[in-house]
Design a protein around this motif. Structure first.
Motif, short mmCIF file in Angstrom:
data_model
loop_
_atom_site.label_atom_id
_atom_site.label_comp_id
_atom_site.label_asym_id
_atom_site.label_seq_id
_atom_site.Cartn_x
_atom_site.Cartn_y
_atom_site.Cartn_z
N LYS A 34 -31.93 56.20 83.50
CA LYS A 34 -31.98 57.06 84.67
C LYS A 34 -31.65 58.45 83.66
CE LYS A 34 -30.74 57.69 89.37
NZ LYS A 34 -30.31 57.12 90.82
N ASN A 35 -30.28 58.44 83.42
CA ASN A 35 -29.53 59.60 82.68
C ASN A 35 -30.31 60.59 81.98
OD1 ASN A 35 -27.74 61.55 82.83
ND2 ASN A 35 -25.98 60.05 81.56
N MET A 36 -31.12 59.29 80.96
CA MET A 36 -31.53 60.36 79.91
C MET A 36 -32.56 60.66 80.44
SD MET A 36 -31.96 60.84 76.58
CE MET A 36 -32.63 60.89 74.95
N GLN A 37 -33.40 59.91 81.28
CA GLN A 37 -35.35 60.99 81.73
C GLN A 37 -34.89 61.99 82.65
OE1 GLN A 37 -36.66 56.78 83.08
NE2 GLN A 37 -38.66 57.59 82.25
N ALA A 38 -33.60 61.85 83.65
CA ALA A 38 -33.66 63.00 84.59
C ALA A 38 -33.20 64.27 83.54
CB ALA A 38 -32.06 62.36 85.23
N ALA A 39 -32.72 64.03 81.90
CA ALA A 39 -31.82 65.28 81.28
C ALA A 39 -33.11 65.57 80.59
CB ALA A 39 -30.42 65.00 80.65
N HIS A 40 -33.51 64.99 79.86
CA HIS A 40 -34.81 64.87 78.87
C HIS A 40 -36.15 64.51 79.14
CE1 HIS A 40 -32.32 67.35 76.51
NE2 HIS A 40 -30.83 66.32 76.78
N PRO A 41 -37.09 64.48 80.38
CA PRO A 41 -38.62 63.69 80.65
C PRO A 41 -39.33 64.19 80.07
CG PRO A 41 -37.49 65.86 82.59
CD PRO A 41 -36.60 65.53 80.80
N ASP A 42 -38.88 65.03 78.97
CA ASP A 42 -40.31 64.92 78.10
C ASP A 42 -40.86 64.46 76.97
OD1 ASP A 42 -37.80 67.03 77.85
OD2 ASP A 42 -38.80 68.27 76.07
N VAL A 43 -39.16 63.58 77.08
CA VAL A 43 -38.81 62.58 74.98
C VAL A 43 -39.46 61.39 75.70
CG1 VAL A 43 -36.41 61.92 73.80
CG2 VAL A 43 -37.42 64.11 74.70
N PRO A 44 -39.67 60.46 74.85
CA PRO A 44 -40.34 59.37 75.23
C PRO A 44 -39.18 58.28 74.56
CG PRO A 44 -41.56 60.10 73.48
CD PRO A 44 -40.48 61.27 74.28
N ILE A 45 -38.94 57.06 75.39
CA ILE A 45 -37.85 55.99 74.95
C ILE A 45 -38.23 55.00 74.65
CG2 ILE A 45 -36.14 55.39 76.49
CD1 ILE A 45 -36.01 57.17 77.72
N TYR A 46 -38.52 54.35 73.91
CA TYR A 46 -38.72 53.47 72.88
C TYR A 46 -37.77 52.30 72.74
CZ TYR A 46 -43.03 55.59 71.47
OH TYR A 46 -44.13 56.32 71.21
N THR A 47 -37.80 51.06 73.32
CA THR A 47 -36.87 50.27 73.53
C THR A 47 -36.99 48.90 73.57
OG1 THR A 47 -34.80 49.27 73.95
CG2 THR A 47 -36.64 50.18 75.94
N ALA A 48 -36.42 48.01 72.88
CA ALA A 48 -36.48 46.45 72.57
C ALA A 48 -36.61 45.70 74.04
CB ALA A 48 -35.93 45.55 71.45
N ALA A 49 -35.18 45.92 74.59
CA ALA A 49 -35.10 45.00 76.33
C ALA A 49 -34.20 46.26 77.06
CB ALA A 49 -34.43 44.03 75.96
N ILE A 50 -34.82 46.01 78.35
CA ILE A 50 -33.75 46.93 79.69
C ILE A 50 -32.85 45.73 80.09
CG2 ILE A 50 -34.11 47.78 81.14
CD1 ILE A 50 -37.13 48.96 80.90
N ASP A 51 -32.15 45.63 79.94
CA ASP A 51 -30.70 44.77 80.26
C ASP A 51 -30.42 44.79 82.17
OD1 ASP A 51 -30.89 43.44 77.73
OD2 ASP A 51 -28.45 43.27 77.66
N ARG A 52 -29.66 44.27 82.22
CA ARG A 52 -29.42 44.17 83.59
C ARG A 52 -28.43 45.27 84.04
NH1 ARG A 52 -26.75 39.51 83.76
NH2 ARG A 52 -24.50 41.06 84.32
N GLU A 53 -27.37 45.83 83.14
CA GLU A 53 -26.39 46.82 84.56
C GLU A 53 -25.37 47.41 83.16
OE1 GLU A 53 -24.81 45.47 87.72
OE2 GLU A 53 -24.09 43.49 86.37
N LEU A 54 -24.17 48.30 83.87
CA LEU A 54 -23.32 48.44 82.83
C LEU A 54 -22.51 47.72 83.29
CD1 LEU A 54 -24.15 52.43 81.68
CD2 LEU A 54 -24.15 49.99 80.22
N ASN A 55 -20.94 46.86 82.79
CA ASN A 55 -19.91 46.63 83.25
C ASN A 55 -19.07 48.09 83.65
OD1 ASN A 55 -18.62 47.64 80.51
ND2 ASN A 55 -19.02 44.81 79.69
N ASP A 56 -17.73 47.67 83.60
CA ASP A 56 -17.15 48.69 84.19
C ASP A 56 -16.19 49.11 82.67
OD1 ASP A 56 -17.26 47.83 86.56
OD2 ASP A 56 -15.14 46.94 87.15
N HIS A 57 -16.65 48.79 81.58
CA HIS A 57 -16.28 49.22 80.45
C HIS A 57 -17.03 50.59 80.17
CE1 HIS A 57 -12.14 48.06 80.49
NE2 HIS A 57 -12.78 46.53 80.80
N GLY A 58 -18.49 50.52 80.48
CA GLY A 58 -19.85 50.95 80.35
C GLY A 58 -20.55 50.78 78.97
N TYR A 59 -20.18 49.11 79.07
CA TYR A 59 -20.86 47.63 78.29
C TYR A 59 -22.15 48.00 78.71
CZ TYR A 59 -17.30 47.74 74.11
OH TYR A 59 -16.23 48.42 72.75
#
Length: 213
Positions: free
Chosen positions: A172-197
């Motif tokens: 969400k952060n990346m697409q808001a800042a750079h909607p013109d940049v395609p993102i390639y990923t092997a997985a979209i995980d559930r969420e971030l924890n309190d430490h940003g992991y």
């Protein structure tokens, strides 16, 4: 490969998913983790470069002359976000050995989670080149956004971002800042924890890659 949104490409190939599962295992050795990351990056390179432009050149087969397509690897720049991005480089270079390499040094402030730049080095004439940004983890997205912000100052012909794992927050952060940049990923995980992991994730990719923890 399927699209979860116009700019997000999920690389769902069974070989990629199998190797990612092995990497997630907490008892996986540093050597094995490093080897698997190299193998996955090579497989993902095929998807990322699928529509890379080609040009026809004159060659001779053992039977006759013909025109045949080649890519201009020298126009491709792999941009490694230090330090974990280095783990992606070898596999990518196996596929496009003529590529140039750029480096962006960023570290995440442990309190604010804001990306701080400490190194930036790109090839010349970036306006003629296609940049492929490499970082295994798209967590908060702050580092990726900062890296692409800086990279855009060099005005490359195109930019793509490649990661192993992404969190919804980072996407969400990346697409808001750079909607013109395609993102390639092997997985979209559930969420971030309190430490940003990223969770369930695979831990700190840099530490697991270099054996520093």
């Amino acid at each position: 490969m399927s699209d979860t949104s116009p700019a997000v490409h999920l690389v769902s190939h069974p070989l990629v998913q199998h190797k990612l599962t092995l990497m997630r295992q907490k008892d996986r050795s540093t050597n094995s983790f490093r080897r698997l990351l190299g193998e996955i990056s090579m497989l993902m390179a095929y998807e990322v470069t699928r529509d890379m432009p080609t040009q026809l050149i004159d060659i001779e087969t053992p039977l006759e002359a013909m025109k045949s397509p080649v890519i201009d690897g020298k126009k491709t720049v792999f941009v490694s976000i230090m330090r974990a991005g280095a783990g992606f480089l070898d596999g990518m270079l196996n596929v496009v050995p003529g590529a140039r390499i750029g480096h962006i040094g960023l570290y995440r402030d442990p309190k604010t989670l804001v990306a701080v730049e400490y190194y930036f080095k790109m090839p010349q004439d970036m306006h003629e080149r296609d940049a492929i940004v490499l970082d295994p983890m798209l967590a908060t997205g702050n580092s990726a956004v900062a890296a692409v912000d800086r990279l855009k100052e060099t005005r490359p012909r195109s930019i793509r971002f490649v990661c192993l794992l992404a969190a919804p927050e980072g996407l969400k952060n990346m697409q808001a800042a750079h909607p013109d940049v395609p993102i390639y990923t092997a997985a979209i995980d559930r969420e971030l924890n309190d430490h940003g992991y990223i969770v369930p994730g695979l831990g700190d990719a840099g530490d697991r890659l270099f054996g520093t923890k």
